[in-house]
Design a protein around this motif. Structure first.
Motif, short mmCIF file in Angstrom:
data_model
loop_
_atom_site.label_atom_id
_atom_site.label_comp_id
_atom_site.label_asym_id
_atom_site.label_seq_id
_atom_site.Cartn_x
_atom_site.Cartn_y
_atom_site.Cartn_z
N GLN A 23 45.70 35.77 41.21
CA GLN A 23 44.73 34.72 41.52
C GLN A 23 44.45 33.80 40.33
O GLN A 23 44.36 32.58 40.49
N GLY A 24 44.35 34.40 39.13
CA GLY A 24 44.09 33.59 37.94
C GLY A 24 45.18 32.57 37.69
O GLY A 24 44.90 31.36 37.58
N PRO A 25 46.46 32.99 37.61
CA PRO A 25 47.54 32.01 37.41
C PRO A 25 47.63 30.98 38.54
O PRO A 25 47.96 29.82 38.28
N GLY A 41 37.21 27.61 40.88
CA GLY A 41 36.80 29.00 40.74
C GLY A 41 37.67 29.91 41.58
O GLY A 41 38.67 29.49 42.16
N GLY A 42 37.27 31.18 41.63
CA GLY A 42 37.98 32.17 42.43
C GLY A 42 37.29 32.41 43.75
O GLY A 42 36.43 31.63 44.19
N ASP A 43 37.62 33.53 44.39
CA ASP A 43 37.11 33.80 45.74
C ASP A 43 35.63 34.15 45.77
O ASP A 43 35.04 34.26 46.84
N GLU A 88 35.04 37.87 34.26
CA GLU A 88 35.76 37.91 32.98
C GLU A 88 37.26 38.08 33.20
O GLU A 88 38.07 37.45 32.51
N GLY A 89 37.62 38.91 34.17
CA GLY A 89 39.04 39.14 34.47
C GLY A 89 39.73 37.88 34.93
O GLY A 89 40.83 37.54 34.46
N LEU A 90 39.09 37.16 35.84
CA LEU A 90 39.66 35.91 36.34
C LEU A 90 39.78 34.88 35.23
O LEU A 90 40.83 34.24 35.07
N GLU A 126 42.64 35.57 32.83
CA GLU A 126 43.96 35.26 33.39
C GLU A 126 44.19 33.74 33.43
O GLU A 126 45.30 33.26 33.17
N VAL A 127 43.15 32.99 33.78
CA VAL A 127 43.25 31.53 33.82
C VAL A 127 43.51 30.98 32.42
O VAL A 127 44.41 30.15 32.22
N GLU A 128 42.73 31.45 31.45
CA GLU A 128 42.91 30.98 30.06
C GLU A 128 44.33 31.27 29.57
O GLU A 128 44.99 30.41 28.98
#
Length: 384
Positions: free
Chosen positions: A147-149, A246-248, A175-177, A180-182
């Motif tokens: 999801q992050g990428p 953002g994420g889900d 923090e996890g998301l 991964e995005v960073e």
């Protein structure tokens, strides 16, 4: 004589009650039913209830009554773990649909693993949820490292951002998301001006001021709708119209309500498909509306799918156990090793650690308070 007759009646009633108890099988839902995230948590429970309603006849034919028991974890790890201990103590509960929050799933599944109570999550995305390799933890949604990428690729590819401000809510999920995005942005030489954690819920003025100075092309916020909605409202009121991604955790109709007039130029990846993106979901959506008096959302559909995996897993375990009530260990194994078809989100089967072998991510856009599907992305976990 009268006293003896009464005693026999009481004995018969007690025996009948005991027989009834023996034939009752329960599943639990574990999600926030109160507090700021109850909109999503209630969707999960309601979706699971519709699945139980649908499977009642199949269980009845085999001589069982199937029931759902809803537990409120308040999106809080300690509350969720306490509820998990109650679930473990009720021997009639054979499996759990839940949780919404990865930060709740991690300790709750650990509390249940010794009792072999299987969980099937319709929502948890943090890598750590399944990376621990617990025998009882499964999920039907994509991981953060997918999801992050996907969010980062959307920021780079579709939004063409060169400079990004990253925020997270200081939870395992957020923090996890954000991490991964960073990582994905930096790998493509996109400038990440910050990756800032905040537990703020009402006054984002200091963060908004920093964003105003940095003038990023896009903002990524790994968090939940009730916090991010307030942030977006204040961001727009400060005259900053940069896209927010953002994420889900943003996947709630409440996001637009909270953001108000600022509910524009928002994008989020979600593991739970919007109802209109699931061709098989029309009947489900109509049933949800009729039963609960409100529209189904993505997490309602995935709560339904997760419950169907649980229920079919229990039926499979009953069959291999000669038609008798299966043990929790048998159900745990039947869920992990099964192939589940006829779900709204497609066929589900799990790898050795409980990740779904093939899934889909959806990118949603919010403009003028309205939600629409921007694109969908097929994903697989690295480990098959």
């Amino acid at each position: 004589m009268k006293k003896t007759a009464l005693s026999l009646t009481m004995i018969a009633a007690l025996a009948l009650g005991s027989a009834s108890a023996q034939t009752t099988i329960k599943i639990a839902s574990l999600s926030p039913l109160s507090g700021g995230q109850s909109d999503l948590g209630t969707q999960i429970k309601n979706g699971a209830q519709l699945a139980v309603n649908q499977y009642k006849a199949q269980f009845k034919k085999l001589g069982f009554d199937i029931q759902l028991v809803g537990y409120d974890d308040q999106a809080d790890p300690a509350t969720g773990t306490a509820a998990a201990r109650k679930i473990a103590a009720d021997r009639q509960i054979l499996a759990v649909v839940g949780t919404l929050n990865s930060g709740v799933a991690i300790p709750s599944s650990a509390a249940l693993v010794a009792s072999h109570v299987a969980l099937v999550s319709p929502a948890n995305t943090a890598n750590q949820v399944t990376d621990r390799g617990l025998s009882n933890m499964n999920r039907i949604v994509a991981r953060d490292d997918a999801q992050g990428p996907a969010g980062a690729n959307f920021i780079m590819g579709t939004l063409k951002a060169k400079k990004v401000y990253v925020l997270n809510d200081k939870t395992a999920y957020g923090e996890g998301l954000a991490r991964e995005v960073e990582k994905a942005l930096k790998a493509k030489s996109v400038q990440v001006v910050a990756n800032e954690g905040t537990e703020e819920k009402s006054d984002f003025s200091s963060i908004v001021a920093k964003i105003k100075l940095q003038r990023p092309d896009a903002i990524y916020f790994g968090g939940i709708y009730n916090q991010v909605g307030v942030f977006i409202k204040q961001l727009r009121e400060a005259g900053i119209n940069a896209p927010v991604v953002g994420g889900d955790g943003l996947d709630s109709s409440e996001l637009a309500t909270i953001a108000g007039a600022g509910a524009n130029n928002i994008y989020f990846t979600t593991v739970a498909a919007p109802i209109e993106a699931l061709p098989a979901a029309k009947t489900f959506a109509a049933s949800y509306q009729k039963t609960f008096g409100k529209p189904a959302q993505g997490f309602g559909a995935f709560g339904y799918d997760a419950a169907k995996v649980v229920l079919q897993g229990i039926l499979n375990a009953i069959k291999t156990n000669g038609g008798k009530v299966p043990s929790r260990t048998q159900v745990e194994g039947a869920i992990r090793k099964g192939t589940f078809v006829g779900l709204l989100s497609g066929t589900v089967n799990f790898n050795s650690v409980g990740d779904r072998k093939a899934g889909t991510l959806y990118v949603m856009n919010v403009t003028g308070g309205k939600y629409k599907l921007a694109t969908s992305i097929p994903v697989k976990p690295a480990k098959q």
